[in-house]
Design an enzyme around this catalytic site. Structure first.
Site, short mmCIF file in Angstrom:
data_model
loop_
_atom_site.label_atom_id
_atom_site.label_comp_id
_atom_site.label_asym_id
_atom_site.label_seq_id
_atom_site.Cartn_x
_atom_site.Cartn_y
_atom_site.Cartn_z
N HIS B 319 0.81 -1.22 0.00
CA HIS B 319 0.00 0.00 0.00
C HIS B 319 0.85 1.27 0.00
O HIS B 319 0.36 2.33 -0.39
CB HIS B 319 -0.95 0.01 1.19
CG HIS B 319 -2.14 -0.88 0.98
ND1 HIS B 319 -2.12 -2.22 1.25
CD2 HIS B 319 -3.38 -0.62 0.49
CE1 HIS B 319 -3.29 -2.75 0.94
NE2 HIS B 319 -4.07 -1.81 0.47
N GLY B 320 2.07 1.17 0.46
CA GLY B 320 2.89 2.37 0.43
C GLY B 320 4.20 2.16 1.14
O GLY B 320 4.34 1.30 2.01
#
Lengths: 510, 471
Positions: B319-320
């Site tokens: 996700h990041g």
């Protein structure tokens, strides 16, 4: 049946997709509307093909700006919201008490984070009025207060919500305004606050005051300056209609506002307006006919109109600068409409220069020897030349009791000049020693004058930058920064002289 | 370009759908049109980075052919490098360099500071990898036609925020797209439904969440902190599931079937169930291409738990590139392990309302705080505010009060009903059927309303990107 309904659904979907651009293709873009943002230009195709993100963004915005369907959708949404809930909150417009709209940027003007600008602006305003008094400049600055400052009960707490400091800063500004020389500064707020209970001063869905409030402001202006004769009888009440600017900004559908006014034909002239230039914004613009009737021959220039950028004030006998409160402090600062770099600023500097020409320079004192130099070397002939970056001087001004002090600096250079070359004078500076090697010079932001090089007289390459110092500068320490000083520039004497000399000569008019 | 943006809705989409309709009868032409439109769509969003997508597309097509022809696993290894290297560079290099700098005192990070993340890279890289692995495993044949493969990998409805589609599940639709009036009408309804979810609910509650997180935990009362967390939970679900609805709807209009990506995740009674219902295409990707290859459930108990932690660590990192995402992933992983440890399997399946409201709901909401926070420190501070009694727990800071208008609160309450709605109750069934099923008058009215409201809001609002675009 199902197939027909499926077809209908697809048709609805298709209509949804093609309607906005279809209307644009069929009917063209809508005409710009009052107070609306100018339509974004289409970006060049070459920029789009070069993968420039800004070009893509510009294309999207340009398309949106031209969609009549979008404009009507905004109108519909805002009108429905406003009618159904009486409450609306858009980028620049927000509702207050029922039926009232406010201009959001007016709250942001007193934002807590802008305290530095508030202080600088208030100092600059004070300095301008002091310089006007010292240099006999026929200048009046007028402040048109924020709507939320006068119609406070109608703001519905929005001012506090959008700027926790709004009322604190507004009160601070108002106190400082009250201390300014009333011959050179008029705050229209006290007069309007007195009237607020008796009659409408601001229009519910407009940023501006009513025409009657504007008339009252003009009365203030004439009363506080030398322009007034005597108060004539009240003119005949009247009503005009206007399109609400805040409603128009958010495209509300609604009837025009009834604006309480006076019949211009019933207004008696109060003075001759020939030679009076009123530079104003939308507040005085609310009732220009009333001002014209009070001051026949007055020349009005709107700061938002192109004519302001080429205004010539050389023949002006009086100059009135009116500004909305939310903008007044940024307008007087360096790059504002009324800052040192503007036409108004240059008119002020010319007036100061003229005033200084009548000073008793025969009785002048040279302060060069006592000045503290930074990046400036003293030459054998007594002149100074830059020998490092950011040359500056610190000069202590003498106390000259009972008279004004004139200041003059001379600078010679053969090099061409450009607008960034200025001597910036900090009129209230003091030196603080933190450590033997580190000198920190504090100064009051805003109490600065910028004198551009290039005021050359008599065909010589010598600048004489001179003006009459405000009384508050006597005995103070000033700092002079020489910005972008040409390499060949030589700085001559820093001189002070009494304005009128030993013999009182107050009647002399420069 | 995002689906709710007027340029997409009123300029790109009409042209795209006409072109697709014109080419519908000839599959190769149809795929060519889809590929061309997808590349144009990506170019508008990311400019020159379209060449990265094209490179990825060509490389995966050629590598799969090489894998199939030679059976040499080294081609697969090369495929991993070709796919994961750009992902590592664009998404993780700055983060990794920052960590190295922190430990060693070097200054590598500034060298990566200007690297721009290509939108959707995590999605199309994962699709590429799953394709290569499936070909290597023999689960599917390599695609001989680069146009069909290109249309599949770059398909604009799901290109930049999923769902992550497996080649083997989708390719038949590209070879023989099934266009029909009913399917297109269903697609239109599904798209309008997603647009409404995004614009009416996600975008409306977003300012509340933004204001609370911008204020920060140290200045929030307990009530305000929960309000912000709840608002973000609603925003992210309606934003992402709305996007998935729009992608599925558009794909249906284009004659392509996409898998469902959400199945009412907030109605879950446990976190295990939540991950079966939230971002299904990602969860199943990690299950099939990471968890099972690691040993899955067949390994010993300790190994299973370790596998779960690896999967959720990776899910967070997907996700990041930030520790807060890693923490969010591990937070979920630990709860899943806890559920396995403490709740017998048969009771886990039967967990009911109490578990849903007293356990799954608050745990999920707190998890979103960690996910949303800009840093781990900020997340800890915010979660602290949620559990620290304050003298006036309902007090709202000025910034939050500005955002929490009656209208936004009303929409927040409407959105919150997704937590409380009975799973098979009438409203839930009605909502499901408002979109699916044959075209009837009720669905026509719903479509009309959804389009009217969405159009009204889309045309009058500013730019609002989908949250999952940045992943």
């Amino acid at each position: 049946m199902n197939r027909r309904l499926a077809g209908l659904q697809l048709g609805l979907f298709g209509l949804f997709l093609v309607l906005p651009v279809g209307v644009l293709i069929a009917l063209g873009p809508p005409a710009p509307y009052v107070y609306g943002r100018a339509q974004t230009e289409w970006p060049p195709i070459s920029h789009l093909l070069a993968f420039e993100p800004e070009a893509r963004q510009a294309f999207a915005t340009a398309l949106l700006d031209r969609l009549a369907v979008r404009r009507e959708t905004i109108r519909l949404r805002n009108t429905l919201t406003w009618s159904a809930t009486g409450s609306i909150d858009r980028e620049k417009v927000v509702s207050g008490a029922p039926g009232w709209l406010f201009y959001k940027p007016a709250f942001a003007a007193w934002d807590c984070e802008r305290h530095g600008r508030l202080d600088r602006g208030l100092h600059r305003l004070a300095l301008l009025t002091e310089l006007a008094a010292a240099n006999d400049l026929p200048l009046v600055i007028a402040n048109a207060p924020n709507k939320a400052a006068i119609a406070r009960d109608q703001s519905g707490g929005r001012a506090d919500l959008y700027s926790a400091c709004f009322y604190a800063y507004e009160a601070r500004a108002r106190r400082r305004f009250a201390d300014l020389d009333s011959a050179h500064f008029i705050d229209h707020a006290p007069g309007l606050l007195e009237r607020e209970g008796e009659e409408d001063t601001y229009l519910p869905t407009d940023t501006h005051w009513t025409r009657r409030a504007a008339y009252a402001a003009f009365e203030d202006l004439l009363r506080e300056t030398a322009l007034d004769r005597e108060a004539p009888p009240k003119p005949k009440p009247d009503t005009t209609e206007k399109i609400s600017d805040l409603g128009n900004q958010i495209l509300l559908v609604g009837a025009p506002l009834e604006d309480p006014s006076y019949a211009a034909t019933s207004i008696e002239a109060r003075a001759v307006g020939e030679g009076v230039v009123v530079i104003h914004d939308s507040f005085y613009q609310e009732a220009p006919d009333l001002l014209d009737a009070m001051l026949p021959g007055v020349r009005r220039v709107n700061v938002n109109f192109p004519e302001f950028s080429s205004i010539d004030l050389r023949e002006a006998e009086h100059v009135v600068l009116e500004s909305a409160e939310r903008a007044i402090l940024s307008r007087v600062l360096d790059h504002g409409f009324f800052g040192w770099h503007s036409r108004v600023g240059r008119w002020l500097l010319d007036g100061m220069d003229r005033a200084a020409a009548s000073c008793r320079w025969t009785e002048s004192r040279d302060l060069t020897a006592g000045a503290e130099r930074s990046s400036l070397s003293l030459e054998a002939d007594g002149s100074m030349q830059a020998d490092g970056p950011a040359p500056k001087l610190f000069v202590s001004l003498p106390e000259i009791s009972g008279d004004a002090t004139c200041l003059r600096l001379t600078l010679s250079s053969q090099a061409p000049v450009h607008p960034r070359q200025v001597a910036r004078l900090y009129l209230d500076a003091k030196q603080v020693r933190i450590a033997p090697e580190d000198r920190v010079f504090e100064f009051v932001h805003g109490r600065t004058v910028e004198l551009r090089y290039g005021r050359r007289r008599d065909g010589t390459a010598a600048d004489r930058l001179a003006f009459v110092l405000p009384a508050s500068a006597a005995g103070r320490r000033i700092r002079i920064d020489f910005q972008e000083l040409p390499a060949d520039a030589r700085l001559g004497a820093i001189e002070v002289a009494p304005r009128f000399g030993a013999a009182p000569a107050r009647s002399a008019n420069p | 370009m995002v689906f709710s943006e007027p340029v997409f809705l009123f300029a790109f989409l009409p042209v795209a759908l006409v072109l697709v309709a014109v080419c519908a009868r000839r599959p190769v032409l149809h795929s060519s049109a889809l590929l061309g439109l997808s590349l144009a769509f990506y170019t508008w969003s990311s400019g020159r980075l379209v060449f990265l997508l094209i490179g990825c597309l060509v490389a995966n097509w050629a590598l799969a052919r090489a894998i199939e022809r030679s059976g040499d696993r080294r081609w697969l290894s090369l495929g991993f490098v070709v796919n994961f290297l750009p992902l590592a560079y664009y998404k993780y290099a700055f983060f990794a360099a920052s960590q190295i700098d922190r430990i060693s005192g070097a200054a590598w990070a500034p060298g990566f500071a200007d690297v721009v993340l290509p939108v959707g890279i995590s999605f199309f890289v994962f699709q590429g990898v799953s394709y290569l692995v499936d070909v290597a495993r023999g689960d599917t044949r390599a695609e001989p036609n680069p146009i069909h493969f290109g249309a599949y990998l770059a398909f604009f409805p799901q290109l930049i925020a999923g769902p992550i589609v497996r080649y083997r599940d989708a390719i038949e639709d590209y070879r023989a797209p099934a266009h029909s009036l009913d399917r297109a009408a269903y697609g239109a309804r599904r798209f309008a439904h997603g647009l409404l979810k995004k614009i009416l609910i996600a975008d409306t509650v977003a300012p509340i969440a933004d204001a609370c997180f911008a204020t920060g935990g140290d200045a929030l009362s307990m009530g305000a902190a929960w309000l912000g967390a709840l608002a973000y939970s609603i925003q992210i679900y309606f934003d992402f599931s709305g996007y998935s609805d729009m992608a599925i709807g558009l794909a249906a209009i284009c004659g392509i079937d996409l898998r469902e990506n959400f199945e009412r995740p907030y109605a879950s009674a446990t976190l295990t169930e939540f991950w079966r219902r939230w971002h299904i295409s990602l969860s199943s990707w990690f299950r099939d291409y990471l968890y099972i290859p690691l040993g899955g459930n067949r390994a010993g108990t300790a190994r299973v738990y370790a596998n779960l932690l690896v999967v959720f660590f990776t899910t967070g990192l997907w996700h990041g590139a930030a520790w807060s995402f890693v923490a969010w992933g591990l937070y979920h992983g630990l709860f899943l392990i806890g559920e396995r440890l403490l709740i017998p399997r048969e009771r886990l399946a039967a967990a009911g309302l109490f578990s849903r409201f007293a356990y799954a709901f608050p745990v999920t909401v707190v998890g979103w705080v960690v996910f949303r926070a800009d840093s781990l420190g900020e997340a800890i501070e915010y979660v602290g505010a949620m559990f620290t009694p304050s003298p006036n727990p309902a007090a709202l800071p000025a910034l939050v009060e500005q955002a929490a208008t009656p209208a936004t609160i009303a929409v927040l309450l409407l959105g919150t009903s997704c937590f409380f709605m009975p799973r098979e109750g009438r409203p839930a069934v009605w909502l499901r059927e408002a979109v699916a099923g044959p075209a009837d008058w009720g669905r026509t009215v719903y479509l009309t309303l959804a389009l009217a409201v969405s159009g009204l809001l889309a045309l009058t609002s500013g730019f609002s990107p989908f949250l999952y675009f940045r992943f």
